[in-house]
Design a protein around this motif. Structure first.
Motif, PDB file in Angstrom:
ATOM      1  N   MET A   1      -1.720  26.719  21.159  1.00  0.00           N
ATOM      2  CA  MET A   1      -2.698  27.354  20.276  1.00  0.00           C
ATOM      3  C   MET A   1      -4.097  27.207  20.869  1.00  0.00           C
ATOM      4  O   MET A   1      -4.451  26.171  21.410  1.00  0.00           O
TER       5      MET A   1
ATOM      6  N   ASP B   1      -7.541  29.431  17.078  1.00  0.00           N
ATOM      7  CA  ASP B   1      -6.350  29.453  16.235  1.00  0.00           C
ATOM      8  C   ASP B   1      -6.236  28.181  15.405  1.00  0.00           C
ATOM      9  O   ASP B   1      -5.905  28.219  14.217  1.00  0.00           O
TER      10      ASP B   1
ATOM     11  N   ARG C   1      -6.469  27.773  11.368  1.00  0.00           N
ATOM     12  CA  ARG C   1      -5.342  27.171  10.656  1.00  0.00           C
ATOM     13  C   ARG C   1      -5.775  26.037   9.736  1.00  0.00           C
ATOM     14  O   ARG C   1      -5.214  25.849   8.658  1.00  0.00           O
TER      15      ARG C   1
END
Length: 133
Positions: A24, A28, A32
């Motif tokens: 990731m 990202d 998240r």
């Protein structure tokens, strides 16, 4: 045997989590784990309100007071209607009317419906509502 199986499962799970995290991007990951909401505390001035500078009594009234004071909800004195305001002002005086608005009275909560107002904002809104009477 069960302990070895659980340990193997735990190691595999951690290994997979690390592998996923490594693939990731930072963006990202930030997306998240970002907060899902914000907390607003009644009476606390927001940064955007402070940055915008002082508001007029009319602006405060339109944003926070009009819902009740435009139509007299639960006995709220109607905006710029002398018959509604004058008895309060004669009996209690402006300062007490202002303190009641700041602290709350009857069905009106403290600071009315203005979550980002200070005492001076409430004073300005009242001055607007009694303007011309």
């Amino acid at each position: 045997m069960k302990l070895k199986s659980l340990l193997a499962l735990a190691v595999t799970s951690v290994s997979l989590s690390v592998a996923v995290a490594q693939t990731m991007s930072n963006e990202d990951i930030a997306e998240r784990i970002k907060p899902v909401g914000k907390v607003n505390i009644a009476g606390a001035a927001s940064a955007s309100a402070a940055a915008a500078g002082p508001r007029s009594g009319e602006e405060i009234y339109k944003a926070a007071c009009t819902a009740c004071h435009a139509v007299g909800v639960l006995g709220a004195p109607k905006t710029q209607i002398a018959a509604d305001w004058q008895p309060r002002l004669d009996e209690k005086g402006f300062d007490q009317v202002w303190k009641n608005a700041v602290n709350g009275i009857n069905a009106m909560p403290a600071m009315g419906a203005c979550g980002d107002c200070n005492d001076d904002d409430i004073k300005s809104a009242i001055e607007y509502m009694i303007e011309g009477i």
